[in-house]
Structures are given as structure tokens and as C-alpha cells.
Design a protein around this motif. Sequence first.
Motif, PDB file in Angstrom:
ATOM      1  N   LEU A  40       0.865  -1.181   0.000  1.00 37.75           N
ATOM      2  CA  LEU A  40       0.000   0.000   0.000  1.00 37.75           C
ATOM      3  C   LEU A  40       0.897   1.225   0.000  1.00 37.75           C
ATOM      4  O   LEU A  40       1.557   1.529   1.000  1.00 37.75           O
ATOM      5  CB  LEU A  40      -0.923  -0.005   1.228  1.00 37.75           C
ATOM      6  CG  LEU A  40      -1.732  -1.292   1.457  1.00 37.75           C
ATOM      7  CD1 LEU A  40      -2.493  -1.216   2.779  1.00 37.75           C
ATOM      8  CD2 LEU A  40      -2.683  -1.543   0.301  1.00 37.75           C
ATOM      9  N   LEU A  93      -2.090   5.814  -1.516  1.00 36.41           N
ATOM     10  CA  LEU A  93      -3.242   5.009  -1.118  1.00 36.41           C
ATOM     11  C   LEU A  93      -3.437   5.053   0.394  1.00 36.41           C
ATOM     12  O   LEU A  93      -4.573   5.158   0.884  1.00 36.41           O
ATOM     13  CB  LEU A  93      -3.057   3.570  -1.600  1.00 36.41           C
ATOM     14  CG  LEU A  93      -4.193   2.581  -1.289  1.00 36.41           C
ATOM     15  CD1 LEU A  93      -5.536   3.129  -1.747  1.00 36.41           C
ATOM     16  CD2 LEU A  93      -3.920   1.224  -1.941  1.00 36.41           C
ATOM     17  N   LEU A 119     -11.019  -1.919  -1.461  1.00 39.43           N
ATOM     18  CA  LEU A 119      -9.692  -2.250  -1.982  1.00 39.43           C
ATOM     19  C   LEU A 119      -9.821  -3.479  -2.864  1.00 39.43           C
ATOM     20  O   LEU A 119     -10.405  -4.497  -2.449  1.00 39.43           O
ATOM     21  CB  LEU A 119      -8.694  -2.516  -0.858  1.00 39.43           C
ATOM     22  CG  LEU A 119      -8.334  -1.351   0.063  1.00 39.43           C
ATOM     23  CD1 LEU A 119      -7.185  -1.740   0.972  1.00 39.43           C
ATOM     24  CD2 LEU A 119      -7.978  -0.104  -0.728  1.00 39.43           C
ATOM     25  N   ILE A 157      -3.171  -8.590   1.785  1.00 36.35           N
ATOM     26  CA  ILE A 157      -3.592  -7.189   1.857  1.00 36.35           C
ATOM     27  C   ILE A 157      -4.488  -6.972   3.073  1.00 36.35           C
ATOM     28  O   ILE A 157      -4.400  -5.936   3.750  1.00 36.35           O
ATOM     29  CB  ILE A 157      -4.324  -6.782   0.561  1.00 36.35           C
ATOM     30  CG1 ILE A 157      -3.381  -6.905  -0.639  1.00 36.35           C
ATOM     31  CG2 ILE A 157      -4.875  -5.369   0.661  1.00 36.35           C
ATOM     32  CD1 ILE A 157      -2.112  -6.096  -0.523  1.00 36.35           C
ATOM     33  N   VAL A 189      -4.959  -2.209  -5.828  1.00 35.92           N
ATOM     34  CA  VAL A 189      -3.643  -2.504  -5.265  1.00 35.92           C
ATOM     35  C   VAL A 189      -2.614  -2.764  -6.361  1.00 35.92           C
ATOM     36  O   VAL A 189      -1.502  -2.219  -6.331  1.00 35.92           O
ATOM     37  CB  VAL A 189      -3.729  -3.703  -4.302  1.00 35.92           C
ATOM     38  CG1 VAL A 189      -2.339  -4.030  -3.737  1.00 35.92           C
ATOM     39  CG2 VAL A 189      -4.700  -3.391  -3.163  1.00 35.92           C
TER      40      VAL A 189
END
Length: 441
Positions: free
Chosen positions: A115, A119, A135, A206, A269
Motif C-alpha cells: 500500500l 493510497l 480495496l 492485503i 492494489v
Amino acid sequence: YKQEDSPRYHARDVALVRAQRRGAVIVLSSATPSLESYAKAATGATALLRLPSRVDGRPLATVRVADLRVRARAGAGTPAGADAAAATGATTADGTAPTGGPATPSQDRPTSRWLGPLLLEGMERTLARREQGILFLNRRGHSTHVQCKGCGDVASCTRCDVSLTVHSEDQTLRCHYCGAVRRLLPACRSCGATDLWLGGVGIQKIEREVARVFPTARIARLDLDAVRRRGAAASILRSFRKGETDFLLGTQMVTKGFDFPGVTLVGIVLADLQLYLPDFRAAERTFQLLTQVAGRAGRGASPGEVIMQSWNPDHPALRCAAAQDYEAFFATESEERRELRYPPFGHLIEIEVRGKTPENVIRGSERIRDVLRRGAAGVDVLGPAPKPISRIQGWERWHLLLRSSSRPALRARIEEALPKVRALKLPGLHVAVDVDPRQLL
């Protein structure tokens, strides 16, 4: 929807034929139509109706692109107080610097490998405003592979020509093609070394990153693994709609059909994850996914923002997705398709040959090629060649492509050749014919 096994049919084409036979009117609706559908509309074969604006004249979300190459050259971390627009190579959809000044990361915010600063700043702002974000990463699991640093061995599926994906929730290695599962062991099965590397990134990784960086944020994940239990998907979406979740993370399940007024941020992402798959529709699918997920932001009263992280932000598919400009993408992609005589400027038939032994599959494919090439005027015979994923569920897979600018010529060739292919008597082989294939992997 295209059925990939027998009976092979495309739901859109079936609907078109049924409407034609009944004298009915059919409406094909999409923000990102296939090149085949749009080409028909552009030539007047079908009527083109445009919806140039959102409901109530709401603006499209502002898209900012973070160039991951710049961040990689500068190192994983970004100095506090630095100009994040420069540190991440951020631009707006038209290539200019973002408005509103540079995004300056918080002094005490942890950095993240996946990230970027732009972001992270957007997520921080979303939380501060009590808004919601999505996301998107179109990859299941935690890591794409596990590799031994001692001997270099990569854990692979014994039935498919793919590496096993690490799933962190139950500490397993899974094959996403045949469903094989085995435990994630602390040591290499080949040499016994305990120094293992979990490479690549999936949506579960993530999820952990977001929880680490924003420990007070309420997070939910929407992917195939999270919704296996009956009613799980409805429960996740219901909580998000009620504002009980700050960030919804997911694969392509989050890209379509949802209308959440509270979503003001969409973070992509890795925008170019599927861009280089060995399929001529890879750019088209990438553009469609990115445009669709970008459309989830700013559907309510508050304006939306999309932050798209990419290793190749100059690729036409990504530039057009950032600008949310379908016509520009169609024009660019059409040039390449026309040169190669791929749809919508040509027609394809795929012949797939499957068997248990590579030698048998290769010999059978070559014999089929010889039959197809006899009298193939106006039709190109491409291959045979192994499919990009050459083995699935223990079946070795090769394929050939028939290509022609004339659909009648292509149909005549396959109808004339099929009886001869059947007469070859290829023991142990399964031969499948797919007209207008949608997937070549």
C-alpha cells in the motif's frame, strides 16, 4: 457468460439469436462492452444508445495513478513530509499532477510494501471522514507461491502445471484449478530446510496489511474463500451497506453491480496484475475490471476518488481505464486486433486436445493439424502448441486455432474436417471444438 465445456454456448449470442427468431428487441447493457459488441454498434449493425452521465448528474470519480516503479527506485519507505505525488509518480487521469497539493504521509503512519503513500493517505482520509472504501486485488489467497531458499524448490500441484497458493487462514497450500489441498509445513519437503519464502501477494495478505496499518478500522473481505459458508456473502454485504464496515477488500466479486452510497474511495492494489496473461483479450479484461471497480466510488452525494497502483501506468489499457474512456480504449485495442485479424476483425475456432501423456497429445495434435491444413483456403491454421497452462487435473493440454476473416469459410472448413478428425481414431485423447473461444488459457 460463456460456457467453457459442453455444451459450449455464449449467453449473449443465444439471447441475440432467440430475439432475432422471435422478432423481439434486445438491449445489451454495459459500461464496458466487448469489442465485438461495440464494433457492431460502431458499424450500424446494432443501434448504439449512450448514457453519458450518472444519475442526477453526479461526476465520475477522480482517478489518480501511483507509479510503483518510482517508489521501487526510491525504496519501500517514503520519507515523512516528502512530496508523495513525486514519490509515487502520482498523476490524474489526464496525466497532470493531482489537484489539492501533494499527499503528505503522516509522520507516524507505518509504511507498507503493498500500500503506497498515496493510497495510505486516501485510506486515512476516508476513515477520518467516516466514509467507506473498497480495496481491489484480483488474486485469492495470501501468497502466490512458497519457495525454499535452500534448494529453490517451489511447492507445485502434482496434477496441474501451477504453483500452489498459500492460504493463511487455515495454513494450507491450495491449487485453484483442481482444488488440491495440503498443509503448509514449516520445512521444505525436498531438502528439509526451514527458510521458506512466501512470494507474491493475494487479497489475504492485503487484509493483514490493512489491519496492521489501521488497527482500529473495521475490515471485511469478499472473495470465494470468504463466502463458502451459506449466507456469508449476504451478511458481509449487509454489514457494509449499513456502515458497519470501513473497508471492503475483495477480488473481482467487488467490481460489479454494487451501489454503496457511502463508498468514496476505491484502491486498486495492483492494476496490471492480469495485463500480461498469454491471451489476446488480456488488455480488454484488464480495462473492463478496472473501469468497473472504479465505478463503485462516488455513487452517493460525496465525490469519489480512485487510486490505481501500477508498474506500467503508461499502458494504453490502464491510461484509458484511468480516464474512464471506453472509446479511446476501443480505438487503441482495435489497431492491434485488426493487424492480427483477431475478433472483432476475424473469427476463431479453438481445437483442444487432451490426454494423459504429453507424447500422445503432441502426436495427436500434429495429425489433426495435417488434416486441417488440407484445403484450408482462406483459413489460417495456427499451432499446435501447448496451452499456457499445459496441464490441469492431470490432463496434458495442447491446442490449435483456426482463424479467418470469413465466418462462412471458417464454418465450412471445420464441418469438412471434423469427420476426418474423428476417423483418425486417436485412443486416449479427448478432442474439443470451441467456436468463438473466450478463454485461451
